[in-house]
Design a protein around this motif. Structure first.
Motif, PDB file in Angstrom:
ATOM      1  N   ALA A   1       0.843  -1.201   0.000  1.00  0.00           N
ATOM      2  CA  ALA A   1       0.000   0.000   0.000  1.00  0.00           C
ATOM      3  C   ALA A   1       0.869   1.239   0.000  1.00  0.00           C
ATOM      4  CB  ALA A   1      -0.905   0.003   1.223  1.00  0.00           C
ATOM      5  N   ASP A   2       0.895   1.958  -1.103  1.00  0.00           N
ATOM      6  CA  ASP A   2       1.624   3.220  -1.186  1.00  0.00           C
ATOM      7  C   ASP A   2       0.701   4.353  -0.765  1.00  0.00           C
ATOM      8  OD1 ASP A   2       3.760   1.881  -2.124  1.00  0.00           O
ATOM      9  OD2 ASP A   2       3.468   2.400  -4.228  1.00  0.00           O
ATOM     10  N   THR A   3       1.191   5.295   0.032  1.00  0.00           N
ATOM     11  CA  THR A   3       0.367   6.414   0.488  1.00  0.00           C
ATOM     12  C   THR A   3       1.122   7.722   0.347  1.00  0.00           C
ATOM     13  OG1 THR A   3       1.143   6.108   2.754  1.00  0.00           O
ATOM     14  CG2 THR A   3      -0.911   5.024   2.156  1.00  0.00           C
ATOM     15  N   LEU A   4       0.359   8.772   0.131  1.00  0.00           N
ATOM     16  CA  LEU A   4       0.910  10.122   0.162  1.00  0.00           C
ATOM     17  C   LEU A   4       1.016  10.568   1.606  1.00  0.00           C
ATOM     18  CD1 LEU A   4      -1.297  11.779  -2.579  1.00  0.00           C
ATOM     19  CD2 LEU A   4       1.135  11.383  -2.761  1.00  0.00           C
ATOM     20  N   ASN A   5       1.995  11.395   1.921  1.00  0.00           N
ATOM     21  CA  ASN A   5       2.079  11.944   3.259  1.00  0.00           C
ATOM     22  C   ASN A   5       3.033  13.127   3.261  1.00  0.00           C
ATOM     23  OD1 ASN A   5       1.463  12.130   5.933  1.00  0.00           O
ATOM     24  ND2 ASN A   5       1.908   9.994   6.389  1.00  0.00           N
ATOM     25  N   PHE A   6       2.818  14.058   4.223  1.00  0.00           N
ATOM     26  CA  PHE A   6       3.756  15.149   4.395  1.00  0.00           C
ATOM     27  C   PHE A   6       4.973  14.668   5.168  1.00  0.00           C
ATOM     28  CE2 PHE A   6       0.373  17.919   3.162  1.00  0.00           C
ATOM     29  CZ  PHE A   6       1.024  19.014   2.626  1.00  0.00           C
ATOM     30  N   LEU A   7       6.100  15.248   4.874  1.00  0.00           N
ATOM     31  CA  LEU A   7       7.331  14.885   5.552  1.00  0.00           C
ATOM     32  C   LEU A   7       7.201  15.157   7.050  1.00  0.00           C
ATOM     33  CD1 LEU A   7      10.262  13.934   5.184  1.00  0.00           C
ATOM     34  CD2 LEU A   7      10.925  16.338   4.992  1.00  0.00           C
ATOM     35  N   GLY A   8       7.516  14.162   7.851  1.00  0.00           N
ATOM     36  CA  GLY A   8       7.487  14.333   9.293  1.00  0.00           C
ATOM     37  C   GLY A   8       6.105  14.268   9.899  1.00  0.00           C
ATOM     38  N   ASP A   9       5.091  13.859   9.138  1.00  0.00           N
ATOM     39  CA  ASP A   9       3.723  13.832   9.652  1.00  0.00           C
ATOM     40  C   ASP A   9       3.545  12.720  10.671  1.00  0.00           C
ATOM     41  OD1 ASP A   9       0.649  12.515   8.561  1.00  0.00           O
ATOM     42  OD2 ASP A   9       0.902  14.228   9.874  1.00  0.00           O
ATOM     43  N   THR A  10       2.947  13.074  11.817  1.00  0.00           N
ATOM     44  CA  THR A  10       2.606  12.064  12.823  1.00  0.00           C
ATOM     45  C   THR A  10       1.135  12.152  13.188  1.00  0.00           C
ATOM     46  OG1 THR A  10       3.238  13.593  14.594  1.00  0.00           O
ATOM     47  CG2 THR A  10       4.931  12.082  13.802  1.00  0.00           C
ATOM     48  N   THR A  11       0.349  12.849  12.359  1.00  0.00           N
ATOM     49  CA  THR A  11      -1.065  13.055  12.652  1.00  0.00           C
ATOM     50  C   THR A  11      -1.850  11.768  12.445  1.00  0.00           C
ATOM     51  OG1 THR A  11      -0.834  15.305  11.857  1.00  0.00           O
ATOM     52  CG2 THR A  11      -3.076  14.479  12.120  1.00  0.00           C
ATOM     53  N   THR A  12      -2.792  11.511  13.340  1.00  0.00           N
ATOM     54  CA  THR A  12      -3.662  10.351  13.171  1.00  0.00           C
ATOM     55  C   THR A  12      -4.540  10.560  11.947  1.00  0.00           C
ATOM     56  OG1 THR A  12      -3.713   9.993  15.542  1.00  0.00           O
ATOM     57  CG2 THR A  12      -5.452   8.951  14.248  1.00  0.00           C
ATOM     58  N   PRO A  13      -4.627   9.586  11.053  1.00  0.00           N
ATOM     59  CA  PRO A  13      -5.445   9.765   9.844  1.00  0.00           C
ATOM     60  C   PRO A  13      -6.894  10.069  10.184  1.00  0.00           C
ATOM     61  CG  PRO A  13      -4.040   7.839   9.650  1.00  0.00           C
ATOM     62  CD  PRO A  13      -3.944   8.308  11.071  1.00  0.00           C
ATOM     63  N   THR A  14      -7.512  10.944   9.384  1.00  0.00           N
ATOM     64  CA  THR A  14      -8.928  11.263   9.517  1.00  0.00           C
ATOM     65  C   THR A  14      -9.698  10.383   8.550  1.00  0.00           C
ATOM     66  OG1 THR A  14      -8.431  13.542  10.086  1.00  0.00           O
ATOM     67  CG2 THR A  14     -10.656  13.076   9.332  1.00  0.00           C
ATOM     68  N   GLY A  15     -10.587   9.536   9.070  1.00  0.00           N
ATOM     69  CA  GLY A  15     -11.285   8.600   8.200  1.00  0.00           C
ATOM     70  C   GLY A  15     -10.278   7.660   7.570  1.00  0.00           C
ATOM     71  N   SER A  16     -10.342   7.552   6.243  1.00  0.00           N
ATOM     72  CA  SER A  16      -9.422   6.673   5.535  1.00  0.00           C
ATOM     73  C   SER A  16      -8.266   7.450   4.921  1.00  0.00           C
ATOM     74  CB  SER A  16     -10.172   5.917   4.433  1.00  0.00           C
ATOM     75  OG  SER A  16     -10.732   6.835   3.511  1.00  0.00           O
ATOM     76  N   HIS A  17      -8.168   8.768   5.219  1.00  0.00           N
ATOM     77  CA  HIS A  17      -7.144   9.594   4.591  1.00  0.00           C
ATOM     78  C   HIS A  17      -6.072   9.989   5.596  1.00  0.00           C
ATOM     79  CE1 HIS A  17     -10.041   9.792   1.456  1.00  0.00           C
ATOM     80  NE2 HIS A  17     -10.867  10.558   2.136  1.00  0.00           N
ATOM     81  N   PRO A  18      -4.789   9.911   5.218  1.00  0.00           N
ATOM     82  CA  PRO A  18      -3.764  10.544   6.049  1.00  0.00           C
ATOM     83  C   PRO A  18      -4.062  12.038   6.140  1.00  0.00           C
ATOM     84  CG  PRO A  18      -2.792   9.190   4.319  1.00  0.00           C
ATOM     85  CD  PRO A  18      -4.245   9.305   4.007  1.00  0.00           C
ATOM     86  N   ALA A  19      -3.733  12.658   7.277  1.00  0.00           N
ATOM     87  CA  ALA A  19      -4.049  14.071   7.460  1.00  0.00           C
ATOM     88  C   ALA A  19      -2.866  14.792   8.080  1.00  0.00           C
ATOM     89  CB  ALA A  19      -5.278  14.234   8.345  1.00  0.00           C
ATOM     90  N   ILE A  20      -2.770  16.087   7.803  1.00  0.00           N
ATOM     91  CA  ILE A  20      -1.704  16.914   8.359  1.00  0.00           C
ATOM     92  C   ILE A  20      -2.242  18.322   8.543  1.00  0.00           C
ATOM     93  CG2 ILE A  20      -0.819  17.449   6.070  1.00  0.00           C
ATOM     94  CD1 ILE A  20       1.228  17.151   9.332  1.00  0.00           C
ATOM     95  N   THR A  21      -1.816  18.987   9.600  1.00  0.00           N
ATOM     96  CA  THR A  21      -2.186  20.383   9.834  1.00  0.00           C
ATOM     97  C   THR A  21      -1.043  21.278   9.383  1.00  0.00           C
ATOM     98  OG1 THR A  21      -3.570  19.790  11.725  1.00  0.00           O
ATOM     99  CG2 THR A  21      -2.846  22.079  11.569  1.00  0.00           C
ATOM    100  N   VAL A  22      -1.345  22.269   8.550  1.00  0.00           N
ATOM    101  CA  VAL A  22      -0.330  23.206   8.071  1.00  0.00           C
ATOM    102  C   VAL A  22      -0.810  24.623   8.331  1.00  0.00           C
ATOM    103  CG1 VAL A  22       0.502  21.614   6.305  1.00  0.00           C
ATOM    104  CG2 VAL A  22      -1.293  23.245   5.742  1.00  0.00           C
ATOM    105  N   PHE A  23       0.070  25.588   8.113  1.00  0.00           N
ATOM    106  CA  PHE A  23      -0.255  26.984   8.363  1.00  0.00           C
ATOM    107  C   PHE A  23      -0.692  27.674   7.076  1.00  0.00           C
ATOM    108  CE2 PHE A  23       2.655  25.875  11.813  1.00  0.00           C
ATOM    109  CZ  PHE A  23       1.899  26.283  12.902  1.00  0.00           C
ATOM    110  N   CYS A  24      -1.376  28.783   7.267  1.00  0.00           N
ATOM    111  CA  CYS A  24      -1.897  29.538   6.129  1.00  0.00           C
ATOM    112  C   CYS A  24      -0.785  30.288   5.402  1.00  0.00           C
ATOM    113  CB  CYS A  24      -2.938  30.545   6.616  1.00  0.00           C
ATOM    114  SG  CYS A  24      -4.329  29.778   7.436  1.00  0.00           S
ATOM    115  N   ASP A  25      -1.189  30.840   4.248  1.00  0.00           N
ATOM    116  CA  ASP A  25      -0.354  31.761   3.479  1.00  0.00           C
ATOM    117  C   ASP A  25       0.940  31.132   2.981  1.00  0.00           C
ATOM    118  OD1 ASP A  25      -2.216  33.824   3.755  1.00  0.00           O
ATOM    119  OD2 ASP A  25      -1.386  34.396   5.696  1.00  0.00           O
TER     120      ASP A  25
END
Length: 507
Positions: A111-135
């Motif tokens: 299973a190959d997945t997309l992810n942000f570098l250094g992400d440790t966020t728990t996936p939301t639903g079936s999608h990996p998730a990450i919080t980033v800043f605006c602008d």
């Protein structure tokens, strides 16, 4: 024995030559050990299912020996056996050969997945998730398994990025990747605009302009989604709180606003939109140019003939890509059937529902002439049978509903009608025969608190009753009979228009 270290392989086995015109046929067969005994597979597996694949069982092209498959978890080492039979032109088997392969399914290729570098966020639903800043206008993407550089479209067309308010954000390009051995484990996406809206963006991979999808080291298409959660961005909402008819003439609107990380320079104007149909279309009828002004009075309406639907839209700096708009609210239109004429004793009232707040109760309000409004009934329905009063007067009805949370109320147009004095006698004959003995203003209907004054032909007041009750029989103040003749009377009404005229006494 042959080993396969990558998933998604395409294997073509050709074990004999057919230069003399003979035919080769390929098939999957049970594998055998070195001693010639048939191998025994673990429970759940056999020679047609030596490992789990997306399309089970395995199949092989019998004419060309093409075998394609995509394995799924779990990791496993198994044996795949292919037999090639050679037939002459007469269909007689003239030889065969069998090839065995040891196949190793690697967990990292399942299973190959997309992810942000250094992400440790728990996936939301079936999608990996990450919080980033605006602008920011660039996103660094990391792949759990390296991807093949040659499958990346540098114009960014391999990806689609959706925006929380709807639509997509264009990806301008992909930073030139630094590949090692034709592989790379991260790339940078450059966006056409900065990300600036609170909420979830979703990044999808797709087939780019080069016509090929992104493939991992294992040869698998990514086919994945990444949720990108943004906080602390500009946020603005507008909430239409109330719509009400005012004095049976105009319609007023009140709305609220909510903003986060908002600068006054972002605001351009509020647009007031109106429609005669809840489903629209809505047309801009006016605008309010001051951010703190959240009130509007619509004077171009006919409140007794039509209900009106309103919504408020906030016009902001176009660079925000943010167009807040409120839900719609409809004004209350009160109608009656039949029309409240003098000849009807019952009137069916009905009105349009109000959705400015949840589960409204409606008060049926009545007033006489210039008197105060009084509640006569309350209901959650949008209809009511009104029994007309017996007392003569001018009456008005309206519907009102209120919201205790914010102290707001909404009311309808008014319905007006008159209960008239149906007869005022011009002759009385007070002779004791019980026929026209009294100045009987109305057989059934009488104004409340009628003040009667009677004058003689010279303008002298000869009789007065502050609360007349149909008992004047032609006597004066001291109960002495007045002479026969014509007198002038005035009926002064507490509410409504005074009545005056002449009455003749004949004995």
């Amino acid at each position: 024995m042959t080993s396969c270290w990558r998933c998604g392989i395409t294997q073509k086995i050709q074990g004999a030559s057919d230069q003399d015109g003979d035919s080769l046929f390929y098939s999957l067969v049970p594998a055998q050990g070195s001693s010639g005994d048939t191998l025994i597979y673990n429970p759940g597996y056999d020679y047609l299912t030596p490992f789990h694949v997306l399309d089970s069982p395995l199949t092989i092209e019998s004419q060309i020996g093409l075998l394609s498959f995509t394995p799924i978890a779990p990791a496993i080492t198994s044996v795949l056996s292919i037999q090639i039979n050679e037939y002459n032109a007469n269909g007689i088997l003239i030889g065969s050969v069998k090839n065995d392969m040891q196949v190793f399914i690697n967990d990292s290729c399942v299973a190959d997945t997309l992810n942000f570098l250094g992400d440790t966020t728990t996936p939301t639903g079936s999608h990996p998730a990450i919080t980033v800043f605006c602008d920011t206008n660039k996103l660094l993407i990391h792949f759990d398994n390296p991807i093949q550089c040659e499958t990346i479209s540098l114009d960014g067309s391999d990806f689609i990025l959706t925006v929380p308010i709807g639509g997509t954000l264009l990806i301008d390009s992909i930073g030139t990747p630094t590949c090692t051995g034709g592989l790379i484990d991260s790339i940078v996406l450059y966006l056409s605009e900065t990300v600036r809206f609170n909420g979830s963006y979703f990044l999808y991979d797709t087939i780019g302009n080069d016509g090929t999808p992104i493939l991992s080291i294992c040869g698998l298409v990514l086919n994945d989604t990444l949720e990108i959660i943004l906080n602390n961005c500009v946020k603005a909402t507008v909430d239409l709180m109330n719509v009400t008819v005012v004095n049976n003439s105009d319609i007023s609107l009140i709305w609220g606003k909510y903003t986060e990380n908002f600068e006054d320079s972002y605001f351009i104007k509020y647009e007031v939109l109106r429609s005669t149909d809840p489903l629209g279309p809505y047309t801009v009828i006016d605008y309010v140019s001051t951010f703190e002004d959240t009130f509007y009075l619509d004077q171009n309406v006919s409140v007794s003939n039509q209900e009106y639907n309103y919504t408020i839209r906030m016009d902001l700096d176009p660079s925000l890509f943010l167009v807040p708009e409120s839900d719609s609210i409809q004004s209350i239109l009160l109608q009656s059937s039949p029309a409240p004429t003098n000849d009807t004793n019952e009137v069916d009232l009905f009105w349009t529902p109000y959705w400015g707040w949840t589960s409204p109760n409606y008060q049926i309000m009545k007033k006489t002439a210039n008197g105060p409004w009084k509640r006569i009934h309350e209901t959650s329905e949008t209809n009511y049978r009104y029994m007309k009063p017996l007392l003569a007067n001018n009456y008005e009805l309206k519907i009102m509903t209120s919201d205790n949370t914010f102290g707001l109320y909404s009311e309808s147009n008014w319905i007006s009608f008159e209960i008239p004095i149906r007869q005022i006698p011009n002759v009385i004959t007070p002779n004791g025969d019980d026929i026209n003995d009294f100045f009987f203003v109305n057989e059934r209907l009488l104004y409340e608190q009628v003040h009667l004054i009677v004058y003689n032909r010279w303008g002298m007041k000869v009789f007065e009753d502050l609360k007349y009750n149909n008992k004047w029989d032609g006597d004066n103040f001291v109960a002495k009979p007045l002479p026969d003749g014509t007198y002038y009377y005035v009926l002064k009404l507490t509410e409504g228009e005074n009545k005056a005229g002449f009455v003749t006494i004949i004995r």
